[in-house]
Design a protein around this motif. Structure first.
Motif, mmCIF file in Angstrom:
data_model
loop_
_atom_site.group_PDB
_atom_site.id
_atom_site.type_symbol
_atom_site.label_atom_id
_atom_site.label_comp_id
_atom_site.label_asym_id
_atom_site.label_seq_id
_atom_site.Cartn_x
_atom_site.Cartn_y
_atom_site.Cartn_z
ATOM 1 N N UNK A 254 -39.741 -3.157 -44.064
ATOM 2 C CA UNK A 254 -41.079 -3.184 -43.487
ATOM 3 C C UNK A 254 -42.166 -2.933 -44.539
ATOM 4 N N UNK A 255 -43.351 -3.406 -44.232
ATOM 5 C CA UNK A 255 -44.530 -2.958 -44.990
ATOM 6 C C UNK A 255 -44.714 -1.467 -44.715
ATOM 7 N N UNK A 256 -45.352 -0.778 -45.632
ATOM 8 C CA UNK A 256 -45.443 0.674 -45.495
ATOM 9 C C UNK A 256 -46.602 1.070 -44.580
ATOM 10 N N UNK A 257 -46.371 0.832 -43.299
ATOM 11 C CA UNK A 257 -47.304 1.222 -42.241
ATOM 12 C C UNK A 257 -46.455 1.921 -41.178
ATOM 13 N N UNK A 258 -46.193 3.193 -41.395
ATOM 14 C CA UNK A 258 -45.214 3.875 -40.554
ATOM 15 C C UNK A 258 -45.620 3.955 -39.086
ATOM 16 N N UNK A 259 -46.870 4.258 -38.744
ATOM 17 C CA UNK A 259 -47.221 4.271 -37.317
ATOM 18 C C UNK A 259 -46.967 2.929 -36.639
ATOM 19 N N UNK A 260 -47.307 1.834 -37.308
ATOM 20 C CA UNK A 260 -47.094 0.515 -36.716
ATOM 21 C C UNK A 260 -45.606 0.208 -36.587
ATOM 22 N N UNK A 261 -44.827 0.553 -37.609
ATOM 23 C CA UNK A 261 -43.383 0.318 -37.563
ATOM 24 C C UNK A 261 -42.747 1.136 -36.450
ATOM 25 N N UNK A 262 -43.073 2.414 -36.364
ATOM 26 C CA UNK A 262 -42.487 3.256 -35.323
ATOM 27 C C UNK A 262 -42.882 2.786 -33.929
ATOM 28 N N UNK A 263 -44.017 2.124 -33.813
ATOM 29 C CA UNK A 263 -44.450 1.623 -32.509
ATOM 30 C C UNK A 263 -43.612 0.448 -32.034
ATOM 31 N N UNK A 264 -43.039 -0.342 -32.971
ATOM 32 C CA UNK A 264 -42.255 -1.502 -32.556
ATOM 33 C C UNK A 264 -40.754 -1.203 -32.463
ATOM 34 N N UNK A 265 -40.312 -0.088 -33.025
ATOM 35 C CA UNK A 265 -38.880 0.207 -33.005
ATOM 36 C C UNK A 265 -38.303 0.291 -31.592
ATOM 37 N N UNK A 266 -38.984 0.916 -30.629
ATOM 38 C CA UNK A 266 -38.410 0.943 -29.279
ATOM 39 C C UNK A 266 -38.178 -0.453 -28.705
ATOM 40 N N UNK A 267 -39.077 -1.395 -28.975
ATOM 41 C CA UNK A 267 -38.898 -2.761 -28.472
ATOM 42 C C UNK A 267 -37.696 -3.425 -29.126
ATOM 43 N N UNK A 268 -37.528 -3.225 -30.433
ATOM 44 C CA UNK A 268 -36.377 -3.795 -31.132
ATOM 45 C C UNK A 268 -35.086 -3.199 -30.589
ATOM 46 N N UNK A 269 -35.044 -1.879 -30.401
ATOM 47 C CA UNK A 269 -33.820 -1.224 -29.950
ATOM 48 C C UNK A 269 -33.492 -1.579 -28.502
ATOM 49 N N UNK A 270 -34.504 -1.737 -27.681
ATOM 50 C CA UNK A 270 -34.270 -2.155 -26.297
ATOM 51 C C UNK A 270 -33.677 -3.555 -26.261
ATOM 52 N N UNK A 271 -34.210 -4.448 -27.104
ATOM 53 C CA UNK A 271 -33.717 -5.822 -27.124
ATOM 54 C C UNK A 271 -32.280 -5.908 -27.635
ATOM 55 N N UNK A 272 -31.909 -5.039 -28.574
ATOM 56 C CA UNK A 272 -30.571 -5.071 -29.154
ATOM 57 C C UNK A 272 -29.572 -4.198 -28.402
ATOM 58 N N UNK A 273 -30.049 -3.398 -27.453
ATOM 59 C CA UNK A 273 -29.175 -2.469 -26.731
ATOM 60 C C UNK A 273 -28.012 -3.163 -26.016
ATOM 61 N N UNK A 274 -28.200 -4.341 -25.404
ATOM 62 C CA UNK A 274 -27.065 -4.977 -24.727
ATOM 63 C C UNK A 274 -25.897 -5.310 -25.651
ATOM 64 N N UNK A 275 -26.146 -5.330 -26.961
ATOM 65 C CA UNK A 275 -25.099 -5.663 -27.925
ATOM 66 C C UNK A 275 -24.460 -4.421 -28.550
ATOM 67 N N UNK A 276 -24.841 -3.244 -28.092
ATOM 68 C CA UNK A 276 -24.262 -2.019 -28.638
ATOM 69 C C UNK A 276 -24.683 -1.750 -30.071
ATOM 70 N N UNK A 277 -25.926 -2.070 -30.410
ATOM 71 C CA UNK A 277 -26.412 -1.902 -31.778
ATOM 72 C C UNK A 277 -26.457 -0.428 -32.159
ATOM 73 N N UNK A 278 -25.932 -0.113 -33.339
ATOM 74 C CA UNK A 278 -25.944 1.245 -33.877
ATOM 75 C C UNK A 278 -26.885 1.291 -35.083
ATOM 76 N N UNK A 279 -27.834 2.206 -35.124
ATOM 77 C CA UNK A 279 -28.764 2.255 -36.258
ATOM 78 C C UNK A 279 -28.123 2.860 -37.502
ATOM 79 N N UNK A 280 -28.601 2.427 -38.649
ATOM 80 C CA UNK A 280 -28.211 3.054 -39.916
ATOM 81 C C UNK A 280 -28.781 4.462 -39.940
ATOM 82 N N UNK A 281 -27.931 5.441 -40.285
ATOM 83 C CA UNK A 281 -28.317 6.846 -40.210
ATOM 84 C C UNK A 281 -29.438 7.220 -41.176
ATOM 85 N N UNK A 282 -29.603 6.497 -42.265
ATOM 86 C CA UNK A 282 -30.599 6.886 -43.258
ATOM 87 C C UNK A 282 -31.914 6.143 -43.172
ATOM 88 N N UNK A 283 -32.098 5.344 -42.126
ATOM 89 C CA UNK A 283 -33.304 4.527 -42.034
ATOM 90 C C UNK A 283 -34.073 4.871 -40.753
#
Length: 428
Positions: A355-384
């Protein structure tokens, strides 16, 4: 500054990306394992700090941070068992160069050779390749400085719960050394192809990812073309460097960087020139600042069976993620048996987001990404960067409760706990 105990002492430290300042009052840098043991025994709260390449607070604490960077690498090769033992703070680039010098190799490297061995293992960091497990799968043994300052030695096949100790998230103690599987050194050729067809790649996804020892696809998820494919082929593998085209893409005429507009001079040798594994399996050269620096990262590991559907889901999210992206990478990994590895029990693909270094904007979209990938059992990388807490992560890991119990036995007072672990692992 040097403390009375002989260890280096620093304050006001930041991570590699500069997106977070550690809350710890001090960072100590012991020069011997004995000094490390004394520090651990005397601390009320302590966390181990690797190469600072984590983008979240997994390595932070309000107590003391301890870095193993100044411990001697202590690289010892055992040709009989085909293993190498190394101190935990040693960087992969240092280890790889020494192994190559002696005629040996690791099975894989991550994109950056600058990361520490213990930190990468603890978070299940990985390279790529259909048949290649993540870096933690090479661990045959480890030595852990436990909460009382003692040394716990664990070996694959001999130690109960060994598979729970390897990807330990720093929750079990400080890993002072690791013993890794090695193999004879091997040469690699790396070739980059540009502007691949999404349709061709997805129709032939298994053939694409099995076309070389390690394959990476770089995209911004927008449009009908994939920006780049990086093929790292062992020289005994046929075809990797000889292709005139690759699923609609053509060979790059000069060295490329994954991020558009950045010079490829900082990247490992491309253009089909054979060279040592140690100078090809990583994306970036040890002697240069890795990647771009002013960036953030997230990654989600998805079971291989859902690869094409998960990729298509990310493409449909382009309007959300592309405006914030520098680049995204798709890689593959083999299944393993390590309890908190995102590849536990399943071959996987990694959907990496730089990502570009805009942490508030990135954190705002993460829930949408995780919701979309949830049906596939997506596991996040622990260090990111990721949004999910323990309640969402626990169902994804069959041995999650076993890991919590193991941490309770090895660290009953919670010396190695921190806010990240309380939220992501030990919370309800």
């Amino acid at each position: 500054m040097v403390s009375e105990a002989g260890t280096e002492l620093h304050t006001e430290e930041y991570n590699w990306a500069g997106n977070l300042r550690y809350a710890a009052a001090e960072v100590r840098e012991p020069r011997t394992v004995a000094e490390l043991q004394d520090l651990v025994a005397g601390a009320s709260r302590l966390r181990a700090l690797g190469s600072r390449h984590s983008f979240n607070r997994i390595a932070d604490t309000t107590g003391a941070l301890v870095s193993l960077e100044h411990l001697a690498p202590a690289i010892e090769v055992d040709s009989g068992s085909m293993t190498a033992t190394v101190s935990g703070g040693t960087r992969y680039g240092t280890l790889a160069a020494e192994l190559q010098r002696q005629g040996y190799a690791l099975h894989n490297l991550a994109s950056l050779p600058h990361i520490s061995v213990a930190g990468a293992v603890a978070t299940a960091t990985h390279g790529s390749g259909d048949r290649n497990g993540n870096l933690a799968t090479a661990v045959a043994g480890l030595e852990l400085v436990t909460a009382d300052g003692g040394i716990l030695t664990a070996r694959r096949g001999d130690t109960p719960d060994f598979d729970g100790m390897v990807v330990g998230l720093g929750a079990l103690g400080v890993v002072s050394s690791l013993t890794l599987d090695i193999e004879p050194a091997f040469p690699v050729v790396q070739t980059v192809f540009e502007n691949l067809s999404w349709d061709q790649v997805l129709e032939n996804f298994d053939d694409v990812t099995s076309s070389a020892y390690s394959v990476s696809l770089f995209t911004d998820w927008n449009g009908d073309r994939i920006g780049q494919a990086w093929l790292k082929a062992r020289t005994e593998e046929a075809g990797g460097a000889e292709r005139a085209s690759f699923y609609g893409g053509s060979p790059a005429a000069e060295a490329r960087h994954p991020i558009a507009g950045v010079s490829g001079s900082t990247c490992t040798q491309q253009l089909g020139v054979p060279g040592p594994w140690s100078d090809r399996l990583a994306h970036f050269r040890m002697e240069f600042t890795p990647s771009k620096g002013d960036e953030l990262q997230s990654e989600y590991l998805v079971p291989r069976e859902h690869a094409v559907d998960a990729i298509q889901t990310m493409r449909r999210l382009s309007h959300v993620v592309t405006p914030l992206l520098l680049v995204s990478e798709i890689r593959t990994m083999a299944a393993d048996s390590l309890w908190l590895s995102p590849n536990y029990g399943t071959d996987s693909i990694g959907l990496h987001l730089t990502w570009r270094q805009d942490q508030p904007a990135v954190e705002a979209v993460l829930p949408a990404v995780e919701t979309a990938l949830a049906p596939f059992g997506a596991r996040p990388h622990w260090g990111k960067l990721f949004d999910a807490g323990a309640s969402r992560l626990a169902p994804l890991y069959p041995r999650f409760a076993d890991f919590k119990a193991l941490a309770g036995r090895l660290d009953p007072e919670g010396k190695f706990r921190n806010g990240f672990l309380d939220t992501k692992v030990f919370g309800s």
